[in-house]
Design a protein around this motif. Structure first.
Motif, PDB file in Angstrom:
ATOM      1  N   VAL A  28       0.805  -1.247  -0.006  1.00 33.14           N
ATOM      2  CA  VAL A  28      -0.050   0.097   0.007  1.00 33.14           C
ATOM      3  C   VAL A  28       0.936   1.227  -0.126  1.00 33.14           C
ATOM      4  O   VAL A  28       1.817   1.299   0.838  1.00 33.14           O
ATOM      5  CB  VAL A  28      -0.949  -0.110   1.168  1.00 33.14           C
ATOM      6  CG1 VAL A  28      -1.807   1.344   1.170  1.00 33.14           C
ATOM      7  CG2 VAL A  28      -2.076  -1.313   1.193  1.00 33.14           C
ATOM      8  N   LYS A  29       0.657   2.180  -0.726  1.00 32.76           N
ATOM      9  CA  LYS A  29       1.361   3.384  -0.878  1.00 32.76           C
ATOM     10  C   LYS A  29       0.718   4.245   0.004  1.00 32.76           C
ATOM     11  O   LYS A  29      -0.428   4.519   0.013  1.00 32.76           O
ATOM     12  CB  LYS A  29       1.269   4.015  -2.189  1.00 32.76           C
ATOM     13  CG  LYS A  29       1.858   3.176  -3.552  1.00 32.76           C
ATOM     14  CD  LYS A  29       3.325   3.142  -3.493  1.00 32.76           C
ATOM     15  CE  LYS A  29       3.747   2.708  -4.756  1.00 32.76           C
ATOM     16  NZ  LYS A  29       5.337   2.269  -4.910  1.00 32.76           N
ATOM     17  N   ILE A  30       1.625   4.861   0.880  1.00 35.20           N
ATOM     18  CA  ILE A  30       0.926   5.758   2.231  1.00 35.20           C
ATOM     19  C   ILE A  30       0.780   6.953   1.789  1.00 35.20           C
ATOM     20  O   ILE A  30       1.963   7.631   1.285  1.00 35.20           O
ATOM     21  CB  ILE A  30       1.965   5.540   3.364  1.00 35.20           C
ATOM     22  CG1 ILE A  30       1.994   4.100   3.874  1.00 35.20           C
ATOM     23  CG2 ILE A  30       1.480   6.246   4.704  1.00 35.20           C
ATOM     24  CD1 ILE A  30       0.643   3.473   4.144  1.00 35.20           C
TER      25      ILE A  30
ATOM     26  N   ALA B 168      -6.040   7.247   6.708  1.00 36.44           N
ATOM     27  CA  ALA B 168      -5.937   7.517   5.404  1.00 36.44           C
ATOM     28  C   ALA B 168      -6.037   6.561   4.367  1.00 36.44           C
ATOM     29  O   ALA B 168      -6.630   6.716   3.405  1.00 36.44           O
ATOM     30  CB  ALA B 168      -4.612   8.660   5.117  1.00 36.44           C
ATOM     31  N   ASP B 169      -5.439   5.311   4.693  1.00 40.11           N
ATOM     32  CA  ASP B 169      -4.996   4.450   3.614  1.00 40.11           C
ATOM     33  C   ASP B 169      -5.659   2.897   3.824  1.00 40.11           C
ATOM     34  O   ASP B 169      -5.593   2.237   3.214  1.00 40.11           O
ATOM     35  CB  ASP B 169      -3.645   4.197   3.196  1.00 40.11           C
ATOM     36  CG  ASP B 169      -2.934   5.577   3.022  1.00 40.11           C
ATOM     37  OD1 ASP B 169      -3.310   6.165   1.880  1.00 40.11           O
ATOM     38  OD2 ASP B 169      -2.301   6.090   3.634  1.00 40.11           O
ATOM     39  N   TYR B 170      -6.207   2.832   4.962  1.00 37.76           N
ATOM     40  CA  TYR B 170      -6.749   1.536   5.604  1.00 37.76           C
ATOM     41  C   TYR B 170      -8.121   1.805   6.268  1.00 37.76           C
ATOM     42  O   TYR B 170      -8.321   2.761   6.794  1.00 37.76           O
ATOM     43  CB  TYR B 170      -5.990   0.943   6.610  1.00 37.76           C
ATOM     44  CG  TYR B 170      -4.415   0.564   6.131  1.00 37.76           C
ATOM     45  CD1 TYR B 170      -4.122  -0.803   5.488  1.00 37.76           C
ATOM     46  CD2 TYR B 170      -3.369   1.536   6.051  1.00 37.76           C
ATOM     47  CE1 TYR B 170      -3.049  -1.000   5.051  1.00 37.76           C
ATOM     48  CE2 TYR B 170      -2.072   1.174   5.734  1.00 37.76           C
ATOM     49  CZ  TYR B 170      -1.755  -0.116   5.301  1.00 37.76           C
ATOM     50  OH  TYR B 170      -0.762  -0.447   4.790  1.00 37.76           O
ATOM     51  N   ALA B 171      -9.064   0.844   6.281  1.00 35.75           N
ATOM     52  CA  ALA B 171     -10.136   0.461   6.925  1.00 35.75           C
ATOM     53  C   ALA B 171     -10.220  -0.498   7.647  1.00 35.75           C
ATOM     54  O   ALA B 171      -9.575  -1.646   7.262  1.00 35.75           O
ATOM     55  CB  ALA B 171     -11.276   0.500   6.102  1.00 35.75           C
ATOM     56  N   ARG B 172     -10.988  -0.536   9.042  1.00 36.53           N
ATOM     57  CA  ARG B 172     -10.925  -1.582   9.956  1.00 36.53           C
ATOM     58  C   ARG B 172     -11.972  -2.397   9.608  1.00 36.53           C
ATOM     59  O   ARG B 172     -12.986  -2.304   9.284  1.00 36.53           O
ATOM     60  CB  ARG B 172     -11.078  -1.002  11.265  1.00 36.53           C
ATOM     61  CG  ARG B 172     -11.168  -1.957  12.484  1.00 36.53           C
ATOM     62  CD  ARG B 172     -11.070  -1.274  13.880  1.00 36.53           C
ATOM     63  NE  ARG B 172     -11.623  -0.310  14.105  1.00 36.53           N
ATOM     64  CZ  ARG B 172     -12.668  -0.009  14.678  1.00 36.53           C
ATOM     65  NH1 ARG B 172     -13.415  -1.033  15.323  1.00 36.53           N
ATOM     66  NH2 ARG B 172     -13.202   1.234  15.226  1.00 36.53           N
ATOM     67  N   HIS B 173     -11.413  -3.584   9.637  1.00 35.35           N
ATOM     68  CA  HIS B 173     -12.535  -4.829   9.447  1.00 35.35           C
ATOM     69  C   HIS B 173     -12.421  -5.970  10.565  1.00 35.35           C
ATOM     70  O   HIS B 173     -11.060  -6.289  10.975  1.00 35.35           O
ATOM     71  CB  HIS B 173     -12.245  -5.517   7.988  1.00 35.35           C
ATOM     72  CG  HIS B 173     -12.477  -4.729   7.128  1.00 35.35           C
ATOM     73  ND1 HIS B 173     -13.823  -4.520   6.172  1.00 35.35           N
ATOM     74  CD2 HIS B 173     -11.675  -3.615   6.301  1.00 35.35           C
ATOM     75  CE1 HIS B 173     -13.597  -3.623   5.202  1.00 35.35           C
ATOM     76  NE2 HIS B 173     -12.456  -3.108   5.367  1.00 35.35           N
TER      77      HIS B 173
END
Length: 113
Positions: free
Chosen positions: A41-43, A91-96
């Motif tokens: 993932v590009k931050i 900014a770049d991730y979502a919690r699951h």
């Protein structure tokens, strides 16, 4: 008993990142997540890249293949610490929520698409 578990396969396992986010080093248990593999993932947040030391972080890709497994660490955290992790990953991730090989239900951060 922890409020919840976070599964980390990347930068949340770094002690310096933990101290900056949680104001302590976390104690964890080895675990793994089935049906995923690791990509990049590009931050986009320069502060997150500076804290971790890299503008490229690992990112999970859901494959659904039970042969695909990602090794990592399950960390027991409080609800307040979970909110701090959410802010770091925002900014770049979502919690699951996922189920780990150990049977624990944990939160994991998947790349936003």
């Amino acid at each position: 008993m922890p409020d919840c578990w976070i599964f980390s396969y990347g930068t949340l396992r770094q002690p310096d990142v933990q101290r900056a986010i949680f104001q302590r080093e976390l104690r964890g248990e080895d675990d793994c997540l089935t049906g995923f593999r690791v990509g990049i993932v590009k931050i986009s947040d320069p502060d997150v890249a500076a804290l971790s030391g890299s503008a490229e972080h690992p990112g999970l890709i859901r494959t659904g293949n039970p042969a695909d497994r990602v090794a990592g660490t399950a960390f027991a955290v409080t609800d307040s610490e979970l909110a701090s992790a959410d802010a770091y990953e925002a900014a770049d991730y979502a919690r699951h929520a996922v189920t780990l090989a150990s049977g624990k239900t944990a939160f994991v951060y998947l790349a936003r698409s």
